[in-house]
Design an enzyme around this catalytic site. Structure first.
Site, PDB file in Angstrom:
ATOM      1  N   PRO A   2       0.811  -1.222   0.000  1.00 28.48           N
ATOM      2  CA  PRO A   2       0.000   0.000   0.000  1.00 28.48           C
ATOM      3  C   PRO A   2       0.847   1.276   0.000  1.00 28.48           C
ATOM      4  CG  PRO A   2      -0.685  -1.532   1.724  1.00 28.48           C
ATOM      5  CD  PRO A   2       0.607  -2.017   1.196  1.00 28.48           C
ATOM      6  N   GLU A   3       0.604   2.108  -0.992  1.00 27.90           N
ATOM      7  CA  GLU A   3       1.209   3.428  -1.049  1.00 27.90           C
ATOM      8  C   GLU A   3       0.056   4.438  -0.980  1.00 27.90           C
ATOM      9  OE1 GLU A   3       4.046   3.770  -4.272  1.00 27.90           O
ATOM     10  OE2 GLU A   3       4.351   1.618  -4.302  1.00 27.90           O
ATOM     11  N   ARG A 112       2.596 -10.206   7.149  1.00 32.61           N
ATOM     12  CA  ARG A 112       4.013 -10.091   7.530  1.00 32.61           C
ATOM     13  C   ARG A 112       4.266  -9.309   8.812  1.00 32.61           C
ATOM     14  NH1 ARG A 112       6.604  -9.562   1.465  1.00 32.61           N
ATOM     15  NH2 ARG A 112       5.383 -11.300   0.691  1.00 32.61           N
TER      16      ARG A 112
END
Length: 270
Positions: A2-3, A112
């Site tokens: 995600p940016e 993660r």
DNA sequence: ACCGGAGCCTGTTAGC
DNA sequence: TGCTAACAGGCTCCGG
């Protein structure tokens, strides 16, 4: 990963199901997910608080709560937020869950475990070092040129530096440089004004396109409802090493800069 | 001021 | 086919 466009898409999707909801509890099974405060204290301070607004700053999601505190979430690599009925079977990667008064839950799934959660009085404590918002009116081609001149850094890693500009990640940095026809290894202070203007336009266009396409589902990213964005179908260079440049047909090259894979066309980008 | 490397994580993929 | 090792990547911290 995600940016800015992916986070913006998430924020927009969460507003309808979440704004005005009251949080009644927090669950967590991965302590390092919550940076501050401790889980018991977060539970104490968040119970009964209503979500008033949801906004974005860089890649952070900001939930303004009644009482004045702000819940801040960073999705990092694999974070995903969704609002679901409480009886929805849990995912093994749901690590922080906010229980809502209406029988639903805001679930922070994060394979993660790089994601981070904060509950703070003063959001500047978390956001204070961030650079300008690239889509805000105050961010202009002139101010970008000025900032580039005052640094002596390789362009690509500088674009990833959140204190230089907030919200750009690996995909959109490569795309913006391609759009601007600038080689990722160019030094920031070497850019002529017209090149800074091209970079400014590249940043604006690629981020706006990313938002319009509701994010790039190249890796793990999904919208809150689980569906994919469309930006992955529009990328020009990211992840296209060896494939023909869509402008000139020469193969796209991949190098590593600042420890990040970097994709560009050696013919089009100077 | 800037750079490089380690560390945090685990699903995926390349290599044997 | 089955297994292991390398890899990806946002961000912080550390040493040079």
């Amino acid at each position: 990963m995600p940016e800015l466009p992916e986070v913006e898409t998430t924020v927009r999707a969460l507003r309808r199901p979440l704004v005005s909801q009251v949080i009644v509890d927090v669950r967590n099974d991965w302590p390092s997910h919550i940076v501050t405060p401790t889980l018991p204290e977060m539970q104490r301070r968040i119970r009964g608080r209503r979500v008033e607004t949801i906004d974005r700053r860089g890649k952070y999601l900001l939930f303004s709560l009644s009482g004045g505190e702000t819940l801040i979430i960073h999705l990092k690599m694999t974070g995903h937020l969704s609002v679901v009925p409480a009886d929805t079977p849990p995912d093994k990667h749901d690590h922080t869950v906010f229980v809502l008064a209406d029988g639903e839950e805001l679930r922070f799934q994060d394979t993660r475990k790089f994601g981070r959660v904060y509950l703070v009085q003063d959001k500047q404590q978390v956001l204070g070092a961030l650079g300008p918002e690239p889509l805000a009116a105050a961010f202009t081609a002139e101010s970008l040129h000025e900032r580039l001149q005052h640094r002596k850094r390789v362009l690509k890693p500088l674009l990833l530096d959140q204190t230089f500009v907030a919200g750009i990640g690996n995909i959109y940095a490569d795309e913006a440089l391609y759009y601007a026809r600038l080689h990722p290894q160019r030094m920031s202070h070497s850019l002529a004004k017209i090149e800074s203007q091209a970079l400014y336009a590249g940043i604006q266009e690629t981020l706006k396109l990313g938002i319009a396409r509701e994010g790039a589902s190249i890796d793990n990213y999904r919208k809150p409802d689980g569906s994919k964005g469309d930006m992955q179908n529009t990328v020009m260079v990211y992840g296209r090493a060896g494939e023909p440049c869509l402008r000139c047909g020469r193969p796209v090259e991949r190098i590593v800069l600042g420890g990040r894979s970097t994709h560009f066309c050696p013919n089009c980008q100077k």
